[in-house]
Design a protein around this motif. Structure first.
Motif, PDB file in Angstrom:
ATOM      1  N   CYS A 498      17.539  89.280  66.908  1.00  0.00           N
ATOM      2  CA  CYS A 498      18.909  89.263  67.437  1.00  0.00           C
ATOM      3  C   CYS A 498      18.980  88.244  68.591  1.00  0.00           C
ATOM      4  N   LYS A 501      24.903  84.145  71.042  1.00  0.00           N
ATOM      5  CA  LYS A 501      25.344  82.780  70.778  1.00  0.00           C
ATOM      6  C   LYS A 501      26.815  82.678  71.152  1.00  0.00           C
ATOM      7  N   LEU A 506      24.369  87.578  67.132  1.00  0.00           N
ATOM      8  CA  LEU A 506      23.936  87.404  65.739  1.00  0.00           C
ATOM      9  C   LEU A 506      22.606  88.133  65.550  1.00  0.00           C
ATOM     10  N   CYS A 507      22.529  88.926  64.471  1.00  0.00           N
ATOM     11  CA  CYS A 507      21.298  89.671  64.156  1.00  0.00           C
ATOM     12  C   CYS A 507      20.975  89.548  62.665  1.00  0.00           C
ATOM     13  N   ASN A 508      19.681  89.404  62.385  1.00  0.00           N
ATOM     14  CA  ASN A 508      19.167  89.443  61.001  1.00  0.00           C
ATOM     15  C   ASN A 508      18.104  90.537  60.899  1.00  0.00           C
ATOM     16  N   SER A 551      22.750  90.836  57.622  1.00  0.00           N
ATOM     17  CA  SER A 551      23.136  90.015  58.791  1.00  0.00           C
ATOM     18  C   SER A 551      24.302  90.669  59.510  1.00  0.00           C
ATOM     19  N   ILE A 553      27.126  89.951  62.519  1.00  0.00           N
ATOM     20  CA  ILE A 553      27.827  88.974  63.378  1.00  0.00           C
ATOM     21  C   ILE A 553      28.877  89.745  64.169  1.00  0.00           C
ATOM     22  N   THR A 555      31.482  89.213  66.999  1.00  0.00           N
ATOM     23  CA  THR A 555      32.252  88.243  67.789  1.00  0.00           C
ATOM     24  C   THR A 555      32.858  88.962  68.979  1.00  0.00           C
TER      25      THR A 555
END
Length: 734
Positions: A498, A501, A506-508, A551, A553, A555
């Motif tokens: 993580c 940005k 953002l995390c995978n 994933s 995201i 915002t």
């Protein structure tokens, strides 16, 4: 008065009448009835008188003959109380007379119930009345028949004034005498059975009521002691016989036996010679194989190969010749008969033709069987597998319930379980088995079982079994699928991390398992999945075989401290990965904290530097001692943030060469599930944490480089024991 009575009276007129007129009148009266009634038959002139006897009788000289006879006379004539006398007279032209009436008749009286009546000398006691005249039975017999006994005989009755001769127009017996030619009879020949006691009897020809012992036939056997077997019948006649008893053997087969009978009355001997035939049940039964002299049925088995053609011949000795039959399971088989030999032909033999065959020989005196086992050899076929497996958490479950599966089947087993496989093939002789996986020979146990202990994901694949015997070989296979709980992906390009940005996060999270995992996210206690995505919070997933990458995201995510958890689960377990993101806010308090932290860090760095110098000097003194290692364990209470080397999420090492990266120790929050972290096999101990690699020692040519680290102590006392190893992830700030 009946005419018969008047005739008798006329015949009894006194012979003293000498007048010619009287004689003429008498003759006229005698002839007139014959002349008047001649056209309708002579017998009709004597109504009520009948005689039934054999017309012709032939007898051999020295034997006897019985002549049955019945007679009747009118009941109207039976008016006198006197006794009825009967006479048999041989009509030979000579004359005789009846003593009681002094009447003379042509012929010779040979038999009578009148005791005062004289009998012809040649007849003696040989002629006997055998019937009861009062009942109309006029039967008589002749013993020791002589040549002079031949001729015609007629019958006469007298009762008071009733006198009648059954002569003219009656059927009268005629006796013919021939020479003695009849042979003795030998009885019980059919009972001459091997090993069974039997009595052979020689019976003299003729059945006669011999009264004089000197005239009876004399019987003898050649070379055998005999005993008399005479028998008297109810009518007074006799059957003379003689026999001997013995137990037959095979040496008696074909032996000549002679029975002789001597008749002293006629000085004649007759005999009968036979060849002894001993009958016996079947014996000496044999099974042979034509064209194969080396075959020995003594072994009672025959080994052939599938597809062969075999002929078996069964024969046995016996008298009479036994019939031979082939059977299997008591069912008669079609075969070919050759006298006392029976051929069984098995063409294009199949495995189902194997079994026990019986050859049975049978005749009237018994039966015998011989068995032969036909063994059919064939190549391995019909591969089957026996499977047992044990659960990793309860090994006792594994030894039960073995099951059979066919070749080509697919097996599914959980990671960490114990799996045992046994390969079997239908073959004869029994086949030996070998196991292969991807061309590699696998070692099996002495009892032919293949055992996979603590099954791993890499054990998945095709397992081939080869069965081979002296004829050929065959193969079968099983496809093994290994199921396991979610694990962190080991693919380098799919890093689990993580980072912040711009104004978002953002995390995978990349996990793999079988069946594939389902991944969802928890943001400060709120669960987010692909189905619950919003405009600001989006979750997407990609699946590649058993690997799933999710994933996240976010915002406009919060700037403060944040906990993000990735959860992957399937039917076998749960995997949890936690990301801790620090706050981006700064202020006066922050500057003070940073200053204080810097001072503390410098102090700690100095202490560490001094310790390192001491350690270097110590190692130089030992020289042969290997380099010391960094402490082996790290727990949830103590963690180290290194400025140069850290553990990343994928277990590798990387240097901090980018000031935008922040390395954080990722720790699970809250109470731990037994499925958190990498799943462990049954009985597997918790592995020790991986050793953090030691940075390279400074060389003599380079100045010592200072390394900074931060050590935080959050609790007192010894650290708690943690089952799984610490996972690290990098947090990127941009």
């Amino acid at each position: 008065m009946p005419r018969g009575r008047r005739t008798i009276q006329l015949m009894n007129l006194p012979w003293g009448m000498k007048s010619p007129v009287s004689l003429m009148a008498m003759v006229t009266l005698l002839i007139l009835p014959f002349l008047c009634k001649g056209r309708s038959g002579l017998q009709s002139q004597y109504p009520g008188y009948e005689l039934k006897a054999l017309k012709a009788v032939t007898v051999q000289r020295g034997l006897c003959v019985h002549i049955p006879c019945n007679f009747t006379y009118p009941t109207s004539e039976d008016l006198y109380p006197e006794e009825l006398y009967v006479y048999w007279i041989k009509n030979d032209g000579s004359g005789s007379y009846i003593r009681k009436t002094r009447n003379q008749y042509a012929g010779i009286i040979v038999a009578s119930n009148d005791k005062d009546q004289s009998i012809a000398s040649f007849a003696g006691n040989r002629f006997q009345l055998t019937g009861n005249p009062s009942e109309g039975d006029c039967s008589f017999s002749i013993n020791d028949v002589q040549n002079q006994d031949g001729g015609q005989y007629y019958f006469r009755i007298e009762k008071g004034i009733l006198k009648f001769s059954y002569r003219v127009s009656f059927i009268l017996p005629r006796v013919s005498v021939t020479e003695l030619a009849e042979k003795p009879k030998i009885l019980n020949l059919s009972e001459v059975v091997l090993g069974k006691s039997v009595t052979l009897i020689c019976q003299a020809p003729g059945t006669c009521p011999w009264k004089e012992s000197w005239g009876r036939p004399q019987i003898s056997w050649s070379n055998w002691p005999t005993t008399a077997q005479n028998h008297q019948h109810s009518n007074g006649s006799w059957t003379f016989a003689s026999g001997f008893t013995f137990t037959p053997t095979l040496q008696d087969q074909g032996r000549a036996l002679t029975c002789r009978v001597y008749y002293p009355a006629v000085y004649t001997t007759v005999e009968n010679t036979i060849s002894l035939e001993v009958v016996y049940p079947p014996q000496d039964i044999r099974i042979t194989r034509p064209g194969h002299p080396d075959f020995s049925a003594q072994k009672e088995k025959l080994v052939v190969r599938e597809g062969d053609t075999v002929s078996l011949l069964c024969e046995a000795q016996g008298k009479p010749i036994p019939s031979v039959t082939w059977m299997k399971k008591n069912k008669t088989l079609n075969n070919h008969m050759q006298g006392s030999k029976e051929t069984l032909q098995l063409s294009n033999i199949k495995s189902e033709d194997a079994g026990m065959y019986q050859c049975q020989a049978e005749n009237l005196h018994g039966s015998i069987r011989k068995n032969i086992s036909v063994i059919v050899q064939y190549h391995p076929r019909t591969m089957t597998f026996t499977v047992t497996h044990a659960h990793r958490r309860d090994p006792a479950l594994a030894r039960g319930c073995p099951r059979e599966v066919a070749s080509g089947s697919q097996l599914t087993v959980q990671e960490g379980n114990l799996l045992r496989l046994l390969c079997k093939a239908d073959s004869n002789p029994a086949a030996t088995t070998s196991w292969f996986k991807e061309g590699r020979v696998l070692e099996k146990l002495p009892d032919d079982w293949l055992e996979l202990v603590n099954v791993k994901a890499e054990d998945q694949g095709d397992y081939r079994c080869q069965a081979q015997n002296a004829i050929a070989s065959a193969e079968g296979f099983l496809h093994l699928l290994v199921e396991y709980a979610p694990k962190l992906s080991k693919t380098p390009e799919k890093n689990t991390t993580c980072w912040r940005k711009d104004n978002g996060i953002l995390c995978n999270c990349s996990l793999h398992s079988k069946p594939p995992p389902q991944i969802h996210w928890q943001l400060d206690g709120m669960t987010v999945t692909e189905n619950t995505s919003t405009a600001d919070l989006k979750v997407s997933s990609s699946v590649q075989k058993n690997e799933v990458t999710s994933s996240l995201i976010w915002t406009g995510g919060p700037d403060g401290d944040l906990s993000i958890i990735c959860l992957g689960n399937n039917s076998l377990g749960v995997y949890t990965m936690q990301f801790l993101l620090g706050s981006l806010k700064t202020g006066a308090g922050s500057h003070s904290a940073l200053l204080l932290s810097g001072l503390c860090g410098a102090l700690l760095a100095a202490v560490v530097f001094l310790l390192c110098l001491g350690l270097i000097k110590f190692y130089k003194k030992r020289k042969a001692t290997p380099k010391a290692a960094i402490p082996e364990a790290m727990d949830s209470a103590n963690y180290v943030n290194s400025a140069n080397y850290v553990n990343s999420a994928n277990g590798g090492q990387q240097r901090a060469n980018n000031s935008s990266l922040i390395y954080s120790n990722i720790l699970p929050q809250g109470q731990r599930s037994p499925h958190v972290g990498p799943p462990k096999a049954a009985g597997e101990r918790t592995p020790k944490p991986r050793k953090i690699p030691r940075p390279p020692s400074p060389s003599a040519e380079e100045p010592d480089e200072v390394h900074y680290t931060t050590v935080a102590f959050k609790s007192k006392g010894p650290p708690p024991q943690v089952e799984e190893s610490v996972e690290y992830s990098e947090i990127r700030r941009e």
